[in-house]
Scaffold this active site. Structure first.
Site, PDB file in Angstrom:
ATOM      1  CG  HIS A 137       8.436  -6.094   2.841  1.00 40.64           C
ATOM      2  ND1 HIS A 137       8.880  -4.903   2.318  1.00 40.64           N
ATOM      3  CD2 HIS A 137       7.191  -5.871   3.329  1.00 40.64           C
ATOM      4  CE1 HIS A 137       7.919  -3.993   2.465  1.00 40.64           C
ATOM      5  NE2 HIS A 137       6.889  -4.547   3.075  1.00 40.64           N
ATOM      6  CG  ASP A 154       1.931  -0.904  -5.896  1.00 42.43           C
ATOM      7  OD1 ASP A 154       0.860  -1.027  -5.283  1.00 42.43           O
ATOM      8  OD2 ASP A 154       2.977  -0.506  -5.363  1.00 42.43           O
ATOM      9  NE  ARG A 161      -5.202   0.631  -2.559  1.00 36.12           N
ATOM     10  CZ  ARG A 161      -4.120   0.084  -2.004  1.00 36.12           C
ATOM     11  NH1 ARG A 161      -3.021  -0.096  -2.716  1.00 36.12           N
ATOM     12  NH2 ARG A 161      -4.125  -0.281  -0.743  1.00 36.12           N
ATOM     13  CB  SER A 174       0.317  -2.441  -2.675  1.00 35.14           C
ATOM     14  OG  SER A 174       1.256  -1.404  -2.659  1.00 35.14           O
ATOM     15  CE  LYS A 204       6.027  -1.284  -3.031  1.00 34.65           C
ATOM     16  NZ  LYS A 204       4.560  -1.150  -3.161  1.00 34.65           N
TER      17      LYS A 204
END
Length: 433
Positions: free
Chosen positions: A82, A161, A168, A183, A187
């Site tokens: 990621h 999320d 947010r 967050s 995922k």
């Protein structure tokens, strides 16, 4: 249990229990807890922070709020990568085939982009016919056969999320370290990989602008992954200028394919090998980083990585002729050179401004309904540390507009030229395990 008491406890710096965190996530996801209480709660977290244990518990609760992807039918140790995002970041298209070339399965769920350029899926769709949406069985079969598949996110991953982030975003609590880390990791954890390598960007084109903030985020995410039973490694890499020389969609695919065929684009090649090496060590294919790096570098030279790329493209119905002959990829009708106005050395390139210039051309989206133009983009001809003469080309804009004035202006703002020689920025700042 009352949400009021949980808010007050966190407001006063107390450590929340698993039951209290689960109560909030479950209640907010279902709609039983109103936005105003969720807003107060996230603001309390913003000011008081969370312990490692609280952050891991919050992340797991967000994972459990929706579906999780079961990859158990895929043979071998699944490793995911990621990136926290950057400009010219086409590393997935190099790392995936590299890792697949040594037999490590990469089952990647990706999204579309909202910002400078398209996301991973948008860039891949530069290749004619390439199929992003597929049934789970086909996805798993492709990974088992070719060791690599990239598909659109399916199912209802971490809905808590999604709902919490939207809140947010409008109340000023996006910049909370535990909430950012939770967050991202919720995922990734819901996507089913056994181990995770994180490419955490730092600099002008990154979400985190300072090395200190990037390191804090990296440590937070590594702690979450390790606390929740997934071996996690973070590489902090530089984003004070775009990665590689291409920014866009088709041109980024082209540059990635060239790297896989042995081209020496130094920063892009080095970062891809760095990430792929950590991924293959986590998968226990190699016993050391050095052994992994050496073998993967060989696979860039001997064509094995490129063959893995071709196999993945073909399996997802992509037109292989566009990979074998990169001139067939989409291109624009105009190529406009932006030149230097003085002699000197490139001292700075504001990566974010280059990204915005690419978006103005049509390479990205300013709203989710915008269409991506795969053929437009930017080619950098000069990077930090390079010498330049007045009148020399800094970048080439690939545009369908003959006069892309807003992009030209943005590029000129991005470049700073100095009289003194400047060193190129360090690419890999730190590795956190």
């Amino acid at each position: 249990m009352r949400m009021y008491d949980i808010i007050v406890k966190k407001r006063d710096g107390g450590e929340l229990t698993k039951q209290e965190i689960d109560y909030f996530i479950e209640g907010y996801t279902k709609g039983d807890i109103p936005d105003y209480q969720a807003a107060a709660f996230t603001m309390a977290i913003y000011f008081q922070g969370m312990t490692q244990e609280e952050t891991a518990t919050l992340t797991q609760a967000m994972v459990d709020s929706g579906e999780t992807i079961d990859l158990s039918a895929i043979n071998g140790h699944k490793v995911d990568k990621h990136s926290t995002g950057g400009v010219g970041d086409k590393v997935t298209f190099i790392v995936g085939p590299l890792v697949a070339s040594v037999g490590v399965p990469v089952a990647k769920m990706s999204g579309r982009g909202l910002g400078h350029t398209g996301g991973t899926l948008d860039k891949l769709e530069s290749i004619k016919g390439l199929k992003i949406e597929m049934e789970k069985e086909e996805f798993i079969n492709n990974v088992n056969e070719h060791k690599l598949a990239v598909a659109g996110q399916t199912g209802n991953l971490a809905p808590a999320d999604k709902k919490l982030y939207a809140l947010r975003d409008v109340i000023g609590t996006v910049d909370s370290l535990p909430l950012i880390a939770g967050s991202i990791m919720s995922k990734k954890l819901a996507s089913g990989a056994d181990s995770i390598v994180l490419d955490v960007k730092t600099g002008s084109g990154a979400f985190m602008k300072t090395l200190e903030d990037s390191e804090s985020l990296a440590r937070e995410m590594v702690n979450i992954g390790n606390n929740l039973g997934r071996n996690t490694v973070a590489v902090i890499s530089d984003m004070n200028q775009p990665l590689g020389f291409e920014v866009g969609n088709a041109n980024e695919i082209r540059e990635a394919a060239e790297i896989l065929q042995g081209e020496k684009v130094e920063d892009l090649r080095k970062l891809s090998l760095e990430l792929a090496s950590h991924m293959t060590v986590l998968a226990e294919v190699f016993s050391s980083y050095e052994e992994a790096y050496e073998t993967l570098e060989e696979n860039l030279e001997n064509g094995k990585a490129f063959e893995a790329f071709r196999g993945f493209i073909q399996a997802q119905n992509g037109d292989l002729s566009m990979v074998d002959d990169l001139t067939k990829l989409p291109s624009s009708s105009h190529h406009i050179e932006v030149t230097a106005e003085q002699n000197g050395y490139i001292a700075e390139i504001d990566a974010e401004s280059i990204g915005v210039a690419a978006m103005y051309l049509g390479a990205g989206r300013s709203t989710k309904d915008d269409l991506i133009n795969h053929g437009v983009g930017i080619t950098l001809k000069k990077k930090i540390g390079d010498q330049v003469k007045a009148g020399e080309t800094l970048v080439v804009l690939h545009s369908d507009d003959k006069n892309p004035d807003s992009s030209i202006k943005k590029v000129k703002q991005a470049y700073v030229i100095s009289d003194k020689k400047v060193e190129a920025p360090q690419l890999i700042h730190k590795v956190i395990k």
